[in-house]
Design a protein around this motif. Structure first.
Motif, PDB file in Angstrom:
ATOM      1  N   LYS A  11       0.838  -1.205   0.000  1.00  0.00           N
ATOM      2  CA  LYS A  11       0.000   0.000   0.000  1.00  0.00           C
ATOM      3  C   LYS A  11       0.873   1.254   0.000  1.00  0.00           C
ATOM      4  N   TRP A  12       1.929   1.242   0.804  1.00  0.00           N
ATOM      5  CA  TRP A  12       2.849   2.378   0.887  1.00  0.00           C
ATOM      6  C   TRP A  12       3.493   2.642  -0.472  1.00  0.00           C
ATOM      7  N   GLY A  13       3.823   1.567  -1.182  1.00  0.00           N
ATOM      8  CA  GLY A  13       4.547   1.696  -2.434  1.00  0.00           C
ATOM      9  C   GLY A  13       3.694   1.823  -3.671  1.00  0.00           C
ATOM     10  N   THR A  14       2.381   1.862  -3.533  1.00  0.00           N
ATOM     11  CA  THR A  14       1.526   2.070  -4.705  1.00  0.00           C
ATOM     12  C   THR A  14       1.798   3.462  -5.270  1.00  0.00           C
ATOM     13  N   PRO A  15       2.183   3.573  -6.533  1.00  0.00           N
ATOM     14  CA  PRO A  15       2.594   4.871  -7.077  1.00  0.00           C
ATOM     15  C   PRO A  15       1.499   5.931  -6.946  1.00  0.00           C
ATOM     16  N   ASN A  16       1.900   7.075  -6.414  1.00  0.00           N
ATOM     17  CA  ASN A  16       0.987   8.206  -6.267  1.00  0.00           C
ATOM     18  C   ASN A  16       1.844   9.447  -6.038  1.00  0.00           C
ATOM     19  N   PHE A  17       2.105  10.173  -7.102  1.00  0.00           N
ATOM     20  CA  PHE A  17       3.008  11.319  -7.001  1.00  0.00           C
ATOM     21  C   PHE A  17       2.468  12.395  -6.066  1.00  0.00           C
ATOM     22  N   GLY A  18       1.153  12.467  -5.923  1.00  0.00           N
ATOM     23  CA  GLY A  18       0.579  13.454  -5.017  1.00  0.00           C
ATOM     24  C   GLY A  18       0.998  13.251  -3.579  1.00  0.00           C
ATOM     25  N   LEU A  19       1.216  11.970  -3.187  1.00  0.00           N
ATOM     26  CA  LEU A  19       1.593  11.689  -1.813  1.00  0.00           C
ATOM     27  C   LEU A  19       3.004  12.160  -1.488  1.00  0.00           C
ATOM     28  N   LEU A  20       3.835  12.303  -2.503  1.00  0.00           N
ATOM     29  CA  LEU A  20       5.195  12.766  -2.247  1.00  0.00           C
ATOM     30  C   LEU A  20       5.199  14.157  -1.619  1.00  0.00           C
ATOM     31  N   GLN A  21       4.206  14.956  -1.948  1.00  0.00           N
ATOM     32  CA  GLN A  21       4.148  16.333  -1.450  1.00  0.00           C
ATOM     33  C   GLN A  21       3.935  16.398   0.061  1.00  0.00           C
ATOM     34  N   ARG A  22       3.443  15.322   0.658  1.00  0.00           N
ATOM     35  CA  ARG A  22       3.196  15.330   2.097  1.00  0.00           C
ATOM     36  C   ARG A  22       4.463  15.634   2.880  1.00  0.00           C
ATOM     37  N   LEU A  23       5.609  15.178   2.349  1.00  0.00           N
ATOM     38  CA  LEU A  23       6.854  15.313   3.101  1.00  0.00           C
ATOM     39  C   LEU A  23       7.333  16.751   3.211  1.00  0.00           C
ATOM     40  N   ALA A  24       6.751  17.649   2.430  1.00  0.00           N
ATOM     41  CA  ALA A  24       7.075  19.060   2.597  1.00  0.00           C
ATOM     42  C   ALA A  24       6.639  19.576   3.964  1.00  0.00           C
ATOM     43  N   ALA A  25       5.742  18.827   4.624  1.00  0.00           N
ATOM     44  CA  ALA A  25       5.254  19.225   5.942  1.00  0.00           C
ATOM     45  C   ALA A  25       6.105  18.682   7.081  1.00  0.00           C
ATOM     46  N   VAL A  26       7.120  17.867   6.795  1.00  0.00           N
ATOM     47  CA  VAL A  26       7.995  17.371   7.855  1.00  0.00           C
ATOM     48  C   VAL A  26       8.870  18.523   8.336  1.00  0.00           C
ATOM     49  N   GLU A  27       8.703  18.902   9.579  1.00  0.00           N
ATOM     50  CA  GLU A  27       9.387  20.063  10.141  1.00  0.00           C
ATOM     51  C   GLU A  27      10.744  19.711  10.752  1.00  0.00           C
ATOM     52  N   GLN A  28      10.944  18.449  11.076  1.00  0.00           N
ATOM     53  CA  GLN A  28      12.115  18.063  11.835  1.00  0.00           C
ATOM     54  C   GLN A  28      13.374  18.012  10.967  1.00  0.00           C
TER      55      GLN A  28
END
Length: 284
Positions: free
Chosen positions: A209-226
């Motif tokens: 499920k994690w690896g199912t291609p979805n380029f939109g999900l890549l944008q989530r990591l812009a919210a990682v603040e650490q």
């Protein structure tokens, strides 16, 4: 029998959480500072960490390893999504009464670590992602056939473990057999319960499920603040090294290090160097 020091002698402990789960964990190193919580790889339990690495990390900080829900000696059923694994890990940290931690995730554990950093940002100060990839990345829909064939069977032979976690060079293979000795022969009493076939299937479902291609999900990591340290071996055939560069390009405050002549198990092969790099990163 002579008592063993360090991680090999660390007692198995349990704690009850509000979600009704009893978590199994080990904790070593000087307490009183900010703990470093570790999330293990696919099908791993408390005994699948290389004690050499844990001891090197615990020289300077409070290190906590644990079995997530349904894994090893922890009760419950292993969930089949990374998101639920992250929620379950948060419940464990809350049960320990911890308000802020540093977090190190290895392989599937690094997927869980990403979700924790997004879902409970205030809990995590700094993030270490080892042998990692972002959700939705192309080419990540499950491990390659030779890898899942070696590591996804009911029983994994020493040769298959070394193939999956180390390179084909003589030096890396020798390091792999050394790791096997420390993991499987170092601790002979009070070992953790083995992971079940149900855990294997649930975790692999989560990987797919994690690896199912979805380029939109890549944008989530812009919210990682650490601040984030991304690391891998330079010849990982399970999670290709280019994913480390991809994830570091998506997290605003991240940097990458690839370790030479090593693969998925680089952090065991280069335990002292990796631990030193982790200490330097966390202390900066």
């Amino acid at each position: 029998m002579e008592a063993k020091n360090g991680y090999l002698g660390a007692p198995n402990q349990t704690i009850d959480a509000e979600n009704g789960i009893t978590y199994a964990y080990r904790r070593i190193g000087p307490q009183g500072g900010r703990p470093l919580v570790l999330l293990v790889h696919f099908r791993g339990n408390l005994d699948n960490w290389d004690p050499q690495l844990i001891d090197a990390l615990a020289e300077q900080r409070d290190v906590i390893t644990f079995d997530n829900v349904g894994v090893g000696a922890t009760t419950g059923s292993t969930p089949s999504t990374i998101e639920q694994m992250a929620e379950d890990a948060i419940r464990f940290v809350e049960a320990l009464g911890l308000d802020e931690i540093d977090l190190l995730g290895f392989s599937i554990g690094s997927f869980v670590a990403q979700e924790i950093a997004l879902a409970r940002a205030a809990l995590v100060r700094k993030l270490v992602l080892a042998s990692t990839a972002p959700q939705g990345a192309p080419g990540m829909h499950g491990w390659a056939p030779d890898i899942i064939g070696a590591l996804g069977k009911p029983t994994t032979s020493p040769e298959e473990y070394v193939y999956g976690f180390f390179t084909d060079s003589a030096a890396s293979k020798a390091a792999g057999h050394g790791v096997l000795g420390r993991i499987y022969q170092g601790r002979t009493e009070d070992r953790d319960a083995p992971t079940s076939w149900r855990t294997r299937n649930a975790q692999y479902d989560a990987v797919l499920k994690w690896g199912t291609p979805n380029f939109g999900l890549l944008q989530r990591l812009a919210a990682v603040e650490q601040p984030t340290f991304v690391a891998n071996g330079d010849d990982d055939r399970m999670i290709l090294p280019w994913y480390s560069h991809l994830i570091a390009s998506l997290i605003p405050d991240a940097f990458v290090k690839l370790y030479p002549d090593s693969a998925h198990g680089f952090l065991f092969q280069h335990a002292q160097e990796f631990a030193a790099d982790v200490h330097k990163f966390l202390d900066a």
